[in-house]
Scaffold this motif. Sequence first.
Motif, PDB file in Angstrom:
ATOM      1  N   ILE A  14       0.827  -1.203   0.000  1.00 23.81           N
ATOM      2  CA  ILE A  14       0.000   0.000   0.000  1.00 23.81           C
ATOM      3  C   ILE A  14       0.866   1.259   0.000  1.00 23.81           C
ATOM      4  CG2 ILE A  14      -1.724   1.288   1.320  1.00 23.81           C
ATOM      5  CD1 ILE A  14      -2.721  -1.381   2.412  1.00 23.81           C
ATOM      6  N   SER A  15       2.047   1.169   0.634  1.00 26.67           N
ATOM      7  CA  SER A  15       2.841   2.367   0.879  1.00 26.67           C
ATOM      8  C   SER A  15       3.858   2.650  -0.222  1.00 26.67           C
ATOM      9  CB  SER A  15       3.546   2.250   2.228  1.00 26.67           C
ATOM     10  OG  SER A  15       4.344   1.085   2.273  1.00 26.67           O
ATOM     11  N   ALA A  16       3.527   2.317  -1.457  1.00 23.78           N
ATOM     12  CA  ALA A  16       4.398   2.662  -2.572  1.00 23.78           C
ATOM     13  C   ALA A  16       4.239   4.146  -2.883  1.00 23.78           C
ATOM     14  CB  ALA A  16       4.063   1.809  -3.784  1.00 23.78           C
ATOM     15  N   GLY A  17       5.344   4.833  -3.139  1.00 20.55           N
ATOM     16  CA  GLY A  17       5.285   6.243  -3.458  1.00 20.55           C
ATOM     17  C   GLY A  17       5.171   7.113  -2.221  1.00 20.55           C
ATOM     18  N   ASN A  18       4.901   8.383  -2.451  1.00 20.31           N
ATOM     19  CA  ASN A  18       4.820   9.335  -1.355  1.00 20.31           C
ATOM     20  C   ASN A  18       3.524   9.162  -0.570  1.00 20.31           C
ATOM     21  OD1 ASN A  18       7.274  10.595  -2.084  1.00 20.31           O
ATOM     22  ND2 ASN A  18       6.209  11.827  -3.634  1.00 20.31           N
ATOM     23  N   PRO A  19       3.544   9.447   0.733  1.00 19.47           N
ATOM     24  CA  PRO A  19       2.315   9.329   1.519  1.00 19.47           C
ATOM     25  C   PRO A  19       1.265  10.327   1.061  1.00 19.47           C
ATOM     26  CG  PRO A  19       4.057  10.377   2.809  1.00 19.47           C
ATOM     27  CD  PRO A  19       4.696   9.878   1.551  1.00 19.47           C
ATOM     28  N   SER A  20       0.009   9.954   1.191  1.00 18.79           N
ATOM     29  CA  SER A  20      -1.073  10.868   0.841  1.00 18.79           C
ATOM     30  C   SER A  20      -1.252  11.948   1.895  1.00 18.79           C
ATOM     31  CB  SER A  20      -2.384  10.083   0.671  1.00 18.79           C
ATOM     32  OG  SER A  20      -2.674   9.328   1.835  1.00 18.79           O
ATOM     33  N   ARG A  21      -0.695  11.719   3.079  1.00 19.23           N
ATOM     34  CA  ARG A  21      -0.843  12.672   4.172  1.00 19.23           C
ATOM     35  C   ARG A  21       0.337  12.516   5.124  1.00 19.23           C
ATOM     36  NH1 ARG A  21      -4.989  11.543   8.380  1.00 19.23           N
ATOM     37  NH2 ARG A  21      -5.080  13.316   9.795  1.00 19.23           N
ATOM     38  N   SER A  22       0.885  13.638   5.590  1.00 23.09           N
ATOM     39  CA  SER A  22       2.009  13.609   6.515  1.00 23.09           C
ATOM     40  C   SER A  22       1.857  14.757   7.501  1.00 23.09           C
ATOM     41  CB  SER A  22       3.330  13.727   5.747  1.00 23.09           C
ATOM     42  OG  SER A  22       4.426  13.701   6.623  1.00 23.09           O
ATOM     43  N   SER A  23       1.984  14.448   8.804  1.00 27.43           N
ATOM     44  CA  SER A  23       1.794  15.476   9.836  1.00 27.43           C
ATOM     45  C   SER A  23       2.750  15.218  10.987  1.00 27.43           C
ATOM     46  CB  SER A  23       0.358  15.469  10.376  1.00 27.43           C
ATOM     47  OG  SER A  23      -0.579  15.665   9.356  1.00 27.43           O
ATOM     48  N   THR A  24       3.270  16.293  11.571  1.00 34.31           N
ATOM     49  CA  THR A  24       3.994  16.194  12.837  1.00 34.31           C
ATOM     50  C   THR A  24       3.076  16.721  13.933  1.00 34.31           C
ATOM     51  OG1 THR A  24       5.040  18.333  12.428  1.00 34.31           O
ATOM     52  CG2 THR A  24       6.289  16.357  11.844  1.00 34.31           C
ATOM     53  N   VAL A  25       2.949  15.953  15.008  1.00 39.90           N
ATOM     54  CA  VAL A  25       1.963  16.243  16.052  1.00 39.90           C
ATOM     55  C   VAL A  25       2.676  16.364  17.389  1.00 39.90           C
ATOM     56  CG1 VAL A  25      -0.113  15.430  17.217  1.00 39.90           C
ATOM     57  CG2 VAL A  25       0.205  14.968  14.771  1.00 39.90           C
ATOM     58  N   ALA A  63      -9.598   4.879   8.361  1.00 34.88           N
ATOM     59  CA  ALA A  63      -9.814   3.431   8.303  1.00 34.88           C
ATOM     60  C   ALA A  63      -9.286   2.848   7.000  1.00 34.88           C
ATOM     61  CB  ALA A  63     -11.300   3.117   8.448  1.00 34.88           C
ATOM     62  N   GLY A  64      -8.555   1.727   7.120  1.00 32.56           N
ATOM     63  CA  GLY A  64      -8.079   1.007   5.958  1.00 32.56           C
ATOM     64  C   GLY A  64      -6.839   1.567   5.308  1.00 32.56           C
ATOM     65  N   ALA A  65      -6.339   2.709   5.798  1.00 31.05           N
ATOM     66  CA  ALA A  65      -5.120   3.298   5.239  1.00 31.05           C
ATOM     67  C   ALA A  65      -3.918   2.873   6.086  1.00 31.05           C
ATOM     68  CB  ALA A  65      -5.225   4.824   5.208  1.00 31.05           C
ATOM     69  N   ARG A  66      -2.800   2.677   5.439  1.00 30.03           N
ATOM     70  CA  ARG A  66      -1.575   2.365   6.184  1.00 30.03           C
ATOM     71  C   ARG A  66      -1.064   3.639   6.843  1.00 30.03           C
ATOM     72  NH1 ARG A  66       3.424  -1.146   5.680  1.00 30.03           N
ATOM     73  NH2 ARG A  66       5.090   0.127   6.558  1.00 30.03           N
ATOM     74  N   HIS A  67      -0.784   3.545   8.133  1.00 28.46           N
ATOM     75  CA  HIS A  67      -0.205   4.654   8.893  1.00 28.46           C
ATOM     76  C   HIS A  67       1.172   4.240   9.389  1.00 28.46           C
ATOM     77  CE1 HIS A  67      -4.400   5.745   8.813  1.00 28.46           C
ATOM     78  NE2 HIS A  67      -4.188   6.869   9.474  1.00 28.46           N
ATOM     79  N   ASN A  68       2.175   5.038   9.094  1.00 32.16           N
ATOM     80  CA  ASN A  68       3.494   4.871   9.672  1.00 32.16           C
ATOM     81  C   ASN A  68       3.692   5.946  10.737  1.00 32.16           C
ATOM     82  OD1 ASN A  68       4.013   2.765   7.975  1.00 32.16           O
ATOM     83  ND2 ASN A  68       5.701   3.745   6.877  1.00 32.16           N
ATOM     84  N   VAL A  69       4.150   5.546  11.902  1.00 33.88           N
ATOM     85  CA  VAL A  69       4.339   6.466  13.020  1.00 33.88           C
ATOM     86  C   VAL A  69       5.793   6.398  13.455  1.00 33.88           C
ATOM     87  CG1 VAL A  69       3.616   7.103  15.349  1.00 33.88           C
ATOM     88  CG2 VAL A  69       1.963   6.063  13.769  1.00 33.88           C
ATOM     89  N   THR A  70       6.402   7.572  13.669  1.00 36.26           N
ATOM     90  CA  THR A  70       7.783   7.645  14.127  1.00 36.26           C
ATOM     91  C   THR A  70       7.856   8.548  15.350  1.00 36.26           C
ATOM     92  OG1 THR A  70       8.586   7.367  11.857  1.00 36.26           O
ATOM     93  CG2 THR A  70      10.162   8.171  13.478  1.00 36.26           C
ATOM     94  N   LEU A  71       8.484   8.044  16.418  1.00 35.48           N
ATOM     95  CA  LEU A  71       8.675   8.781  17.663  1.00 35.48           C
ATOM     96  C   LEU A  71      10.164   8.828  17.991  1.00 35.48           C
ATOM     97  CD1 LEU A  71       5.906   7.133  19.873  1.00 35.48           C
ATOM     98  CD2 LEU A  71       5.937   9.530  19.178  1.00 35.48           C
ATOM     99  N   GLU A 166       2.528   9.408   8.953  1.00 37.50           N
ATOM    100  CA  GLU A 166       2.423   9.354   7.505  1.00 37.50           C
ATOM    101  C   GLU A 166       1.367   8.310   7.149  1.00 37.50           C
ATOM    102  OE1 GLU A 166       6.731  10.011   5.657  1.00 37.50           O
ATOM    103  OE2 GLU A 166       6.704   8.435   7.203  1.00 37.50           O
ATOM    104  N   SER A 167       0.541   8.602   6.168  1.00 32.82           N
ATOM    105  CA  SER A 167      -0.505   7.646   5.796  1.00 32.82           C
ATOM    106  C   SER A 167      -0.592   7.524   4.283  1.00 32.82           C
ATOM    107  CB  SER A 167      -1.857   8.055   6.381  1.00 32.82           C
ATOM    108  OG  SER A 167      -2.241   9.338   5.942  1.00 32.82           O
ATOM    109  N   TRP A 168      -0.932   6.290   3.864  1.00 31.62           N
ATOM    110  CA  TRP A 168      -1.117   5.959   2.457  1.00 31.62           C
ATOM    111  C   TRP A 168      -2.498   5.348   2.289  1.00 31.62           C
ATOM    112  CZ3 TRP A 168       3.392   5.620   5.011  1.00 31.62           C
ATOM    113  CH2 TRP A 168       4.566   6.091   4.398  1.00 31.62           C
ATOM    114  N   LYS A 169      -3.269   5.840   1.346  1.00 25.94           N
ATOM    115  CA  LYS A 169      -4.587   5.274   1.097  1.00 25.94           C
ATOM    116  C   LYS A 169      -4.459   3.974   0.314  1.00 25.94           C
ATOM    117  CE  LYS A 169      -7.451   9.449   1.181  1.00 25.94           C
ATOM    118  NZ  LYS A 169      -8.394  10.291   0.410  1.00 25.94           N
TER     119      LYS A 169
END
Length: 539
Positions: A14-25, A63-71, A166-169
Amino acid sequence: MKYFSEKNLHVADISAGNPSRSSTVPPVAVDSAITMLLANGPTYRVDSHGGQAALGFPFIFIAGARHNVTLEVQVGTAAGFRVEVHGRVTKMQKAVAKIGSDGSIHSISEEIRDLSVKVLAVGRLEISFCFVPFRTRLEYLYLFAFNDAENVSENCLLEVAPALFESWKAPLHLRSMEHVEANIEGEYVCAIQEVLIIENYIKIEFEIHKRGSELRAIGVRHGSMRIATSQWWNWLAGGRTSPTGGDDAYCWPAPQQPSAPIMAPALVDCFGPDFVHHGHAVTLLLNDLPDFQARPLMEIGRLGEVFLRAEFQDGSSYEIDVAAELAKGGPDDWNTVLSRSVASLLASAGDNPLFLEVGARGDASCAMRNWANASGLRYLGLDIVPSPNVDMVGDAHQLSRYLDEGSVDVVYSSEVLEHLVSPVAFIAESGRVLRPGGLFICRAPTTWPLHAEPWDFCRFSRHSWQGLLNAGTGFEIIGTYEFGRASVLPRRLGGASGIMMSCHPAPMLSAVIARRTDVAGSVANSPERILAEGHYDPA
């Protein structure tokens, strides 16, 4: 509701290419009375009483999107950490990992994937993992830090950076998610997420939006009964009023704000995370208390004839026939799964592959015959009693009496397995008649009332298939699935346990697709070698 778990649908794909959404929280303190956060350039210093600290990172999970989380964490006095995604986002409340201050991984639960811990410098860790939410919600990623046993009375000191999300649809047909998709008609976008009817109480949870105009009011009417009272619940209720001189056939309840927001996952899919709290609910009481069992089925069906009318600021309106919307259904996800599996099978099958349906009576089986024939398969229907769609009358527990070993390419059954006194014997017989590489495809109820008694024996969760289809019985599971969403509502059980039962998972159906590898040597072949996946949680 739909849930997919397939070996050939890797989440990494699912996570091929750039993420559809990226945020620092940035973090927030779960309990600001005991935990102090102090900005220190790009990071935050944490000083917490009682030997432990609890931080939250709010994020809108899709829902259903891959989320990568980095801390990134400077461990300070902490001896260990617990990373956890809020349980209301997850499928099984098992998105948890425990990590030592030296970077060692102590435990990983089933919904955390690809966990990695890097030691960036002395006392500085980078924690990253993947997670696929089951629900679209604004919720928290939690980071809990703990001092060691000798310092539990000392303040817990550490330093953290904002979390990177980071999330990928995923393609819609591969998404596991609780909600249904939106129905789009011109400028209007609508989704009916829940319809609950309990005697004379009706609750409808829905989403409605019109491009370029704000919602002003919601009206409700019933097709055959008077409404005693109605309520409209909306988290963004401010400034919305009932129309003047509205349609007299409708009740126009004033907007009320519930104690917690109502999610709008289908609108998020269409318009983005800003719509996460744009959901609505209408609750109503009818002016009669119907006795369902004493009324004809057609009359009982009319209890669901509810109509909603959305009035917009530009003067336009949109009527929602709730029963008609439910009757439309949505994409046939099970048919998509079948088509994908059969396409793979046909690539390796010989001429005129045989598709055996076990339990072949009824309209659904007639439709399955048409589908199988159109897919390039030769359909054969078997049932215990004669019927127009039945080609062979016989017992599912004795398939090898009627068919040669290795002569079948697909054994298929739908909502039949619960009526077989020995599912194990049926699967063993399926293994005998299937060719190597042939498919066993089965769908059965998980949450369903008893029916056709006394010939109703079992229920099957998605997790149960591994005990029936494994190396010992001659199968390899390709995928397991869940469809439909129910609630268990106890009639007489008080306290929190009874009230919360309706909130717990209750998928209506589970399904499995398995490949035949080798003929099972016995009905129960070496059960001690069959290990369940995951970890058991003691009560």
